[in-house]
Design an enzyme around this catalytic site. Structure first.
Site, PDB file in Angstrom:
ATOM      1  N   ASP A 146       0.864  -1.128   0.060  1.00  0.00           N
ATOM      2  CA  ASP A 146      -0.052  -0.199   0.066  1.00  0.00           C
ATOM      3  C   ASP A 146       0.913   1.148   0.171  1.00  0.00           C
ATOM      4  O   ASP A 146       1.483   1.537   0.976  1.00  0.00           O
ATOM      5  CB  ASP A 146      -1.009  -0.195   1.194  1.00  0.00           C
ATOM      6  CG  ASP A 146      -1.723   1.156   1.297  1.00  0.00           C
ATOM      7  OD1 ASP A 146      -2.538   1.263   0.394  1.00  0.00           O
ATOM      8  OD2 ASP A 146      -1.670   1.951   2.260  1.00  0.00           O
TER       9      ASP A 146
ATOM     10  N   ASP B 237      -6.559   3.668  -1.704  1.00  0.00           N
ATOM     11  CA  ASP B 237      -6.376   3.328  -0.246  1.00  0.00           C
ATOM     12  C   ASP B 237      -7.850   3.340   0.497  1.00  0.00           C
ATOM     13  O   ASP B 237      -7.747   2.318   1.459  1.00  0.00           O
ATOM     14  CB  ASP B 237      -5.461   4.213   0.504  1.00  0.00           C
ATOM     15  CG  ASP B 237      -5.811   5.747   0.348  1.00  0.00           C
ATOM     16  OD1 ASP B 237      -6.634   6.030  -0.650  1.00  0.00           O
ATOM     17  OD2 ASP B 237      -5.415   6.604   1.121  1.00  0.00           O
ATOM     18  N   ARG B 238      -8.627   4.196   0.219  1.00  0.00           N
ATOM     19  CA  ARG B 238      -9.911   4.296   0.813  1.00  0.00           C
ATOM     20  C   ARG B 238     -10.673   3.052   0.452  1.00  0.00           C
ATOM     21  O   ARG B 238     -11.497   2.382   1.418  1.00  0.00           O
ATOM     22  CB  ARG B 238     -10.497   5.600   0.708  1.00  0.00           C
ATOM     23  CG  ARG B 238     -10.026   6.906   1.102  1.00  0.00           C
ATOM     24  CD  ARG B 238     -10.420   7.959   0.914  1.00  0.00           C
ATOM     25  NE  ARG B 238     -11.362   8.416   1.965  1.00  0.00           N
ATOM     26  CZ  ARG B 238     -11.666   9.705   2.092  1.00  0.00           C
ATOM     27  NH1 ARG B 238     -10.913  10.655   1.567  1.00  0.00           N
ATOM     28  NH2 ARG B 238     -12.443  10.006   3.261  1.00  0.00           N
TER      29      ARG B 238
ATOM     30  N   ASN C  70       1.222   8.513   0.960  1.00  0.00           N
ATOM     31  CA  ASN C  70       1.762   9.818   0.850  1.00  0.00           C
ATOM     32  C   ASN C  70       3.122   9.718   1.714  1.00  0.00           C
ATOM     33  O   ASN C  70       4.047  10.620   1.486  1.00  0.00           O
ATOM     34  CB  ASN C  70       0.947  11.003   1.165  1.00  0.00           C
ATOM     35  CG  ASN C  70      -0.213  11.183   0.054  1.00  0.00           C
ATOM     36  OD1 ASN C  70       0.299  11.464  -1.277  1.00  0.00           O
ATOM     37  ND2 ASN C  70      -1.238  11.108   0.426  1.00  0.00           N
TER      38      ASN C  70
ATOM     39  N   GLY D  15      -9.718   7.318  -3.461  1.00  0.00           N
ATOM     40  CA  GLY D  15      -8.490   7.056  -3.501  1.00  0.00           C
ATOM     41  C   GLY D  15      -8.676   5.537  -3.539  1.00  0.00           C
ATOM     42  O   GLY D  15      -9.409   4.706  -2.491  1.00  0.00           O
TER      43      GLY D  15
ATOM     44  N   THR E 184       6.250  23.691  28.099  1.00  0.00           N
ATOM     45  CA  THR E 184       5.933  23.711  26.712  1.00  0.00           C
ATOM     46  C   THR E 184       5.400  22.660  26.085  1.00  0.00           C
ATOM     47  O   THR E 184       4.166  22.351  25.385  1.00  0.00           O
ATOM     48  CB  THR E 184       6.938  24.538  25.900  1.00  0.00           C
ATOM     49  OG1 THR E 184       7.014  25.935  26.457  1.00  0.00           O
ATOM     50  CG2 THR E 184       6.712  24.608  24.670  1.00  0.00           C
TER      51      THR E 184
END
EC number: 2.7.1.33
Length: 257
Positions: A6, A109-110, A9, A107, A184
């Site tokens: 798979d 992947d979906r 990105n 896409g 922080t």
């Protein structure tokens, strides 16, 4: 054996399936430019690390949302694995009907996640994939991909925070011991993780309300799902290999099994 890949990105996830189980899973970066030889040799090294023989692999399937690496990757597979890869795309049988305004926008992947979720858990189902983007995809009880929500992934959100604010450091994305932060780093982690949990819970709630499916099952997957795992009751199931399950189902369906 089946070699499943798979291409996302951020990462390429790779799995090897044999005798009803995934005997090896791997991850490599997507954005580094590579030649077909580099892809091929990288795959050989990964397989060798699990003592998997190339000659035992009899099928390869790839889903991708990164078109510009596919020429080199496909040729690497052909040259070093010596098989023609099956590519998830137009014309391939997935068992999932797509009823969105423009099915071509969905896409690969979906679609793969939808197939994996539906055939593993049934519908109606909401699949959340925590990747570069976080996607919320609804699949009906009849296996119809109907609606979807897309939001910036938690890592994109974190990158924007420390890239746009000069004095904020790059931090590990994890839940701090308390939301009542006193430094922080803890304050950034609290904002990122608790804020993202809030997003997940609200989107799931609104989708259930508008779909009128209050008991709809919610399955989470993706590289960053581990941050959310166990932190919210909005997620019913965490399945780290849901994408591989979808790829296996699609491969078998197109091989007539």
């Amino acid at each position: 054996m089946l070699l499943a890949m798979d291409v996302g990105n951020t990462n390429i996830t790779i799995g090897v399936h044999s005798n009803n189980e995934w005997i090896g899973t791997f991850r490599m970066t997507t954005k580094t430019p590579r030649t077909s030889d580099e892809y091929g040799l990288f795959l050989l090294a990964l397989l060798n690390s699990k003592k998997i023989e190339v000659k035992d692999i009899d099928g390869v399937i790839i889903s991708s949302v990164v078109p510009n690496i596919m020429y080199s990757l496909n040729n690497g597979v052909r040259k070093y694995i010596r098989l023609e890869p099956m590519i998830v795309g137009p014309g391939i049988k997935t068992g999932i009907s797509i009823h969105t305004d423009d099915p071509r926008e969905v896409g690969a992947d979906r679609i793969v996640d939808a197939a994996g979720g539906f055939y593993e858990y049934g519908g109606p189902l909401l699949v959340i994939d925590f990747g570069t983007a976080t996607t919320y995809d609804f699949i009906s009880e009849k296996g119809v991909f109907e609606v979807a929500v897309t939001s910036p992934g938690i890592k994109i959100t974190a990158n924007a925070l420390w890239q746009k604010a000069a004095k904020l450091p790059e931090i590990e994305i994890k839940k701090p011991s308390s939301i009542l932060a006193r430094n922080t780093i803890d304050s950034m982690q609290a904002g990122l993780v608790y804020g993202y949990i809030g997003q997940v819970e609200y989107i799931v709630k609104k989708m259930k309300e508008e779909l009128k499916l209050p008991n709809m099952k919610v399955v989470a997957t993706g590289g960053l799902a581990r941050v959310m795992q166990g932190e919210t009751e909005a997620i019913d199931i965490y399945d780290s290999i849901l994408t591989f399950k979808g790829l296996k189902h699609i491969y078998d369906r197109n091989r007539g099994k």
